[in-house]
Design an enzyme around this catalytic site. Sequence first.
Site: not given
Ligand code: NAP
Length: 489
Positions: A51, A148, A235, A240, A336
């Site tokens: 966004r 996930k 989780d 996993h 953890k």
């Molecule tokens: P995050 O840091 O909160 O990032 C979320 C992303 O989604 C941001 O780029 C955000 O940007 C965008 N977003 C939010 N609302 C949106 C909307 N309505 N339309 C379009 N874009 C939108 O989350 P993350 O940690 O990267 O995780 C992303 C996914 O990967 C999740 O499903 C999480 O469970 C999974 N995951 C993450 C990790 C990890 O290590 N981080 C590991 C395993 C799985 P804007 O706010 O600019 O829109």
Amino acid sequence: MVSRVIPVEPFDLVVFGGTGDLATRKILPGLYRRFWAGQIPEGSRIIGAARSEMDDAAYRAMVHEAIAEFVAPDKCDKATLTAFLDSVSYVPIDARGTGGWQQLAGLMRDDVVRAFYFSVAPGLFGDLAQRLHSHAIADPDSRIVVEKPFGRDLDSARKLNATLAEHFDETQIYRIDHYLGKETVQNLMAVRFANILFEPLWNAQYVDHVQITVAETVGVGGRGSYYDKSGAMRDMVQNHMMQLLCLIAMEPPYRFEPDAVRDEKLKVIRALEPVGHDDIVRGQYRGGPRKSGDDELSYTEDVEDPHSLTESYIALKASIANWRWQGVPFYLRTGKKLRARTSEIAVVFKEPPHSIFDEDEAWRENVLAIRLQPNEGMNLSVMIKEPGPGGMRLTDVPLDMSFAEALGEDGADIPDAYERLIMDVIRGNQTLFMRGDEVEAAWAWTDPIIAAWEERGDRPKGYDPYSSGPEDALMLLHRDGRRWREIRG
Ligand code: NAP
């Protein structure tokens, strides 16, 4: 050693959530590393979408920063970086809104693979799938990659599968479990199915038990509110650890092909016995004084809920109801704030049926230990004679294979799990991705276990930070005359 890499076609990869943590820490640096390795064909493009309002230049600067932080400096030469960043662009888009979708549709090309990585909250998966379809951005050959958690129980996973299936065929859906992208995990299949050595021993006649450990030293930290709704079972175990268990326990597939492998994994999940109350230990880390003098927060302080009953640790004994594994326990534990960061599978073999050596010679079991982290590799412990005079004294030595050491330069450059999996998406190879029915079967096993402790209102046992977990978890093995392997980094 000459490595044979299967080439990929030029592609357009749209990373929804392209500004988020996962994208900037894993996906984009991973793509850069593959570009540096010459694996990303000319003409491929990476399009970030989220966004936040920004133009291509601002997004490239963000990607540049992520690469500088997460890629080794010796891979960051100016020419490669510039060429990579030239392939990156950005479209501001709201998964739930209307803005940006026409612009994205206008960017799509007909002659390249289209892939869409849903690196956003799972609540947005359906919105993205629906809009990709209604704006004709996805074609029948397009792939979507979903992260996930895939649901939080059987019901929500079914709904999510159904939502995605409205717009995409199962052959287009890539459900990521990054554990499956790890070198060692794939090597487990090579070791089992490309050698004659282990398969004859790989059954209840020779295997005493299996231990699977995934230990972290970090607490829930900033992810507290997410984690508290999930806990270690949802989780880590449901996805996993279940995948690791499947790769150990599955029958040989008839070919190393996506559905052949996934059919065999599914059979294992379906053969898992229900787990009784006595075969589970749940824990929560306590607080305490830190060496630095600051107080270490307890789990309930970390998640800011003094009454939380969510587990930050779980150990359980699983059994597989089939001929091969009759009577062989699979002990799983994850948590953890444990003693060390390590992920390991240990296949512990039985005693020889009769010892020809002195009774008091300490006998130690043969163990095949498969390390996922740190230092991916395998280690087989065997008994030998202790060198030197003094009669026949026995000792165990490891036949150790660290991939980085054994494979020299090729081993030192093992791709990160995400890199490998993204390249597999582009190649259209689903072998290392979970199929919808696998995910549902895994929830069907975990749901009643969770429901039972929720109904009883069980309180997790406390454990000290940086310990091996709750005392009760030791008993889970002690009462069977076994012991956990040490948690070592
Ligand atoms: P995050 O840091 O909160 O990032 C979320 C992303 O989604 C941001 O780029 C955000 O940007 C965008 N977003 C939010 N609302 C949106 C909307 N309505 N339309 C379009 N874009 C939108 O989350 P993350 O940690 O990267 O995780 C992303 C996914 O990967 C999740 O499903 C999480 O469970 C999974 N995951 C993450 C990790 C990890 O290590 N981080 C590991 C395993 C799985 P804007 O706010 O600019 O829109």
